[in-house]
Each structure stands twice: as structure tokens, then as C-alpha cells.
Design a protein around this motif. Structure first.
Motif, PDB file in Angstrom:
ATOM      1  N   LYS A  58      54.372 -20.772  44.002  1.00 13.30           N
ATOM      2  CA  LYS A  58      53.464 -19.653  43.711  1.00 13.30           C
ATOM      3  C   LYS A  58      54.057 -18.781  42.625  1.00 13.30           C
ATOM      4  CE  LYS A  58      53.630 -15.871  45.999  1.00 13.30           C
ATOM      5  NZ  LYS A  58      53.291 -14.832  46.976  1.00 13.30           N
ATOM      6  N   GLY A  60      53.945 -14.828  40.946  1.00 14.69           N
ATOM      7  CA  GLY A  60      53.598 -13.446  41.268  1.00 14.69           C
ATOM      8  C   GLY A  60      53.830 -12.559  40.074  1.00 14.69           C
ATOM      9  N   LEU A  61      53.303 -11.357  40.170  1.00 19.55           N
ATOM     10  CA  LEU A  61      53.427 -10.370  39.084  1.00 19.55           C
ATOM     11  C   LEU A  61      52.968 -10.967  37.758  1.00 19.55           C
ATOM     12  CD1 LEU A  61      56.845  -8.694  40.006  1.00 19.55           C
ATOM     13  CD2 LEU A  61      54.545  -8.149  40.805  1.00 19.55           C
ATOM     14  N   LYS A  66      49.959  -5.354  37.392  1.00 21.53           N
ATOM     15  CA  LYS A  66      51.006  -5.421  38.430  1.00 21.53           C
ATOM     16  C   LYS A  66      52.403  -5.313  37.805  1.00 21.53           C
ATOM     17  CE  LYS A  66      50.793  -7.465  43.010  1.00 21.53           C
ATOM     18  NZ  LYS A  66      50.462  -8.580  43.886  1.00 21.53           N
ATOM     19  N   GLU A 103      45.242 -11.829  48.564  1.00 19.12           N
ATOM     20  CA  GLU A 103      44.803 -11.680  47.175  1.00 19.12           C
ATOM     21  C   GLU A 103      44.217 -13.006  46.688  1.00 19.12           C
ATOM     22  OE1 GLU A 103      48.363 -10.218  45.306  1.00 19.12           O
ATOM     23  OE2 GLU A 103      49.279 -12.185  45.185  1.00 19.12           O
ATOM     24  N   ASP A 136      46.099 -16.059  48.590  1.00 19.55           N
ATOM     25  CA  ASP A 136      47.544 -15.960  48.814  1.00 19.55           C
ATOM     26  C   ASP A 136      47.754 -14.895  49.875  1.00 19.55           C
ATOM     27  OD1 ASP A 136      50.293 -16.068  48.570  1.00 19.55           O
ATOM     28  OD2 ASP A 136      50.360 -14.849  46.739  1.00 19.55           O
ATOM     29  N   LEU A 138      50.328 -12.551  51.443  1.00 13.35           N
ATOM     30  CA  LEU A 138      51.639 -11.937  51.201  1.00 13.35           C
ATOM     31  C   LEU A 138      52.151 -11.281  52.478  1.00 13.35           C
ATOM     32  CD1 LEU A 138      50.803  -9.976  47.909  1.00 13.35           C
ATOM     33  CD2 LEU A 138      51.856 -12.230  48.111  1.00 13.35           C
ATOM     34  N   TYR A 145      56.549  -2.608  51.624  1.00  7.43           N
ATOM     35  CA  TYR A 145      56.545  -3.260  50.290  1.00  7.43           C
ATOM     36  C   TYR A 145      57.365  -2.444  49.295  1.00  7.43           C
ATOM     37  CZ  TYR A 145      53.012  -6.721  51.628  1.00  7.43           C
ATOM     38  OH  TYR A 145      52.348  -7.758  52.230  1.00  7.43           O
ATOM     39  N   PHE A 147      60.439  -2.322  47.185  1.00 10.92           N
ATOM     40  CA  PHE A 147      61.479  -3.240  46.699  1.00 10.92           C
ATOM     41  C   PHE A 147      61.580  -3.143  45.183  1.00 10.92           C
ATOM     42  CE2 PHE A 147      57.563  -5.837  47.740  1.00 10.92           C
ATOM     43  CZ  PHE A 147      57.061  -5.918  46.449  1.00 10.92           C
ATOM     44  N   VAL A 152      62.282  -8.714  45.485  1.00  8.47           N
ATOM     45  CA  VAL A 152      61.094  -9.505  45.812  1.00  8.47           C
ATOM     46  C   VAL A 152      61.272 -10.957  45.380  1.00  8.47           C
ATOM     47  CG1 VAL A 152      59.751  -8.862  43.764  1.00  8.47           C
ATOM     48  CG2 VAL A 152      58.570  -9.481  45.843  1.00  8.47           C
ATOM     49  N   ALA A 157      59.091 -14.167  46.699  1.00  3.63           N
ATOM     50  CA  ALA A 157      57.859 -13.622  46.119  1.00  3.63           C
ATOM     51  C   ALA A 157      56.860 -13.182  47.190  1.00  3.63           C
ATOM     52  CB  ALA A 157      57.216 -14.636  45.169  1.00  3.63           C
ATOM     53  N   SER A 158      57.392 -12.635  48.277  1.00  4.07           N
ATOM     54  CA  SER A 158      56.556 -12.154  49.395  1.00  4.07           C
ATOM     55  C   SER A 158      55.690 -13.259  49.993  1.00  4.07           C
ATOM     56  CB  SER A 158      55.651 -10.981  48.983  1.00  4.07           C
ATOM     57  OG  SER A 158      56.374  -9.907  48.459  1.00  4.07           O
TER      58      SER A 158
END
Ligand code: 0L1
Ligand code: MG
Length: 258
Positions: A58, A60-61, A66, A103, A136, A138, A145, A147, A152, A157-158
């Protein structure tokens, strides 16, 4: 700074106990992103050793919004293990998690291995069997959350769960940048977005991942699922909530929380 294995043990224990902990960078001293990926490796290796194989990856960000919020200019990645898969129609059992959020993402199912420092979106699309609407799930192992970027990364990645929708679509002939999504929670509109929110193109996001993995001598494999990154913000969920993500052309995915 503590050893990666020791930091990983704290994250594993938090997940097992179902209780969020303070950021590792607060309690164990600062560490860099390279070290964070070593911690992540130890977290994932523990899962594999317990018979929970890696089934995908996956990102993220991946959205500018974000990244700005987190004050970073780089995406991150984590790994999906078999126990994280929630099949279409199955409920999301909130008691498994500390503070779950959902999400909407576009998922890629690979039909060929992908590796190399020069992979681009076009090669990702050529190596893709189908794309799916996905959710997804998380669950930060850090309370509230709260961090930093290395935290993370260390926390995989949560990553906690994922659901793939029941409709497979050939990406050939689709411009995934223009794929719209409407996100609803309990019948109310929460957010709207298009695929371009994900690093300009969801396949470019997967290509970024392949290039990042190549710097560590790794790659992706045929049969793996890749969550390419959130199109919208994540929404917190609790028992009784119903999340629906309606994607243009890719179909609708619905998750009922218990
Ligand atoms: O899938 C993701 O975007 C994970 C990014 C990590 C930050 C978060 O937990 O929201
Ligand atoms: Mg995500």
C-alpha cells in the motif's frame, strides 16, 4: 535510539493489546526514514513468521493535501498481509482495531512482476490484470494518530485492513486520473475526488513504489494487490457505520462496520 527490533516489538504489542501508544520518536528518540523501514520490516517479518503472508503493498501520503498536513513531500509505503483482507460483503469488525478509519482507493491486481529503478506508469498499467474499487482500513498504533513521518513508516503505514470491490476493470482505455469517487458515511456525502489526487495518476503512484522498492533491492510480484493511495481524507468508523465509495466506471464498494 533503540534497536529496530525493539521498536517493532512495541508496535506489535500495541496492536495485540488494542491500545495506542505514544509516538516512538517521542519515547525512544529520533530516527530517520531508513531506520523506520527497518522497523517496518521487523513488524512485517513477525506477521509472516506467524503464518500471515504478504499479499500486496500500500501507498500512503500520496495526495498533496495529506503531504502538506504531515509536512512531508514524499509518499510512504507499507505491506498488506493475508489477515488484513476483508472479503466483499464481510463486515469490518471494529473490535479488531484501536481507532479504525476508512479511505477510498484504486487497487491494482498485478499479473506480472514489477521491479526496477526506472519503472513508469505505463509499465504499471501493462503489468496490471485489473483495477478495483477499494477501501483501505487504517489503524494507527499511535494514540490519536499522533506521529511523525518516520513513526508512521515504522507502523507499516497505519495498515490494518483492506476490502476490494466485486468488480474487476481492465485499465486499458481508462484514464484513471479522471476516475471520480463519491464517499458516503451513513448515507451522507463526506468527500468527492478524482484519481489525479493520487500523485497525479494512481499508476504513477504504483510506479513510485516500484522505484522506491528498487533502491532496497525489492519489487512487486504477479498476484499481489497494490493500494495506490487515498483519493480523499480518511473517515473514522465505529460499529453501525456504513461506508460507501462510488467510483465512476470502477463500481461501488460498501463496508458495514460491526
Ligand atoms: O494509507 C495511508 O495513507 C496511510 C498514511 C499514514 C497516515 C495515516 O495514518 O493517515
Ligand atoms: Mg491509504
Amino acid at each position: 535510539m533503540s534497536e529496530p527490533a525493539e521498536l517493532a516489538a512495541r508496535l506489535i504489542e500495541a496492536a495485540e493489546k488494542g491500545a495506542g501508544i505514544e509516538a516512538l520518536t517521542t519515547t525512544a528518540g529520533l530516527f530517520d526514514v531508513a531506520t523506520a523501514y527497518q522497523v517496518q520490516d521487523a513488524v512485517v517479518a513477525d506477521r509472516v513468521a506467524r503464518g500471515l503472508p504478504v499479499v500486496g503493498a500500500k501507498l500512503g501520503l500520496t495526495s498533496v493535501a495529506k503531504q502538506r498536513q504531515m509536512k512531508v513531500d514524499e509518499p510512504l509505503y507499507g505491506w498488506l498481509t493475508g489477515d488484513m483482507a476483508i472479503d466483499v460483503g464481510q463486515p469490518l469488525r471494529c473490535s479488531r482495531f484501536i481507532q479504525p478509519r476508512c479511505e477510498p482507493e484504486i487497487a491494482f491486481l498485478l499479473r506480472a512482476d514489477l521491479e526496477g529503478r526506472h519503472i513508469m506508469a505505463s509499465q504499471v498499467l501493462a503489468a496490471t490484470a485489473a483495477v478495483y474499487p477499494a477501501i483501505d482500513v487504517l489503524d494507527s498504533r499511535f494514540a490519536g494518530y499522533s506521529f511523525t513521518h518516520p513513526d508512521v513508516v515504522a507502523d507499516n503505514a497505519s495498515g490494518a485492513g483492506f476490502v476490494l470491490g466485486g468488480q474487476a476493470t481492465d485499465p486499458a482505455g481508462l484514464d484513471l486520473r479522471l476516475t471520480g469517487v463519491v464517499l458516503e458515511k451513513n448515507g451522507e456525502l463526506v468527500a468527492t475526488a478524482a484519481g489525479a489526487a493520487v500523485l497525479g495518476h494512481p499508476a504513477a503512484s504504483v510506479a513510485w513504489l516500484v522505484r522506491a522498492l528498487a533502491t532496497r533491492g525489492r519489487g512487486l510480484h504477479a498476484g499481489q494487490v497494490v493500494l495506490s493511495g487515498a483519493l480523499t481524507e480518511a473517515v473514522p468508523v465505529s460499529p453501525g457505520d456504513v461506508i460507501v465509495a462510488r467510483f465512476d466506471r470502477l463500481g461501488t464498494i460498501e463496508v458495514a462496520c460491526r
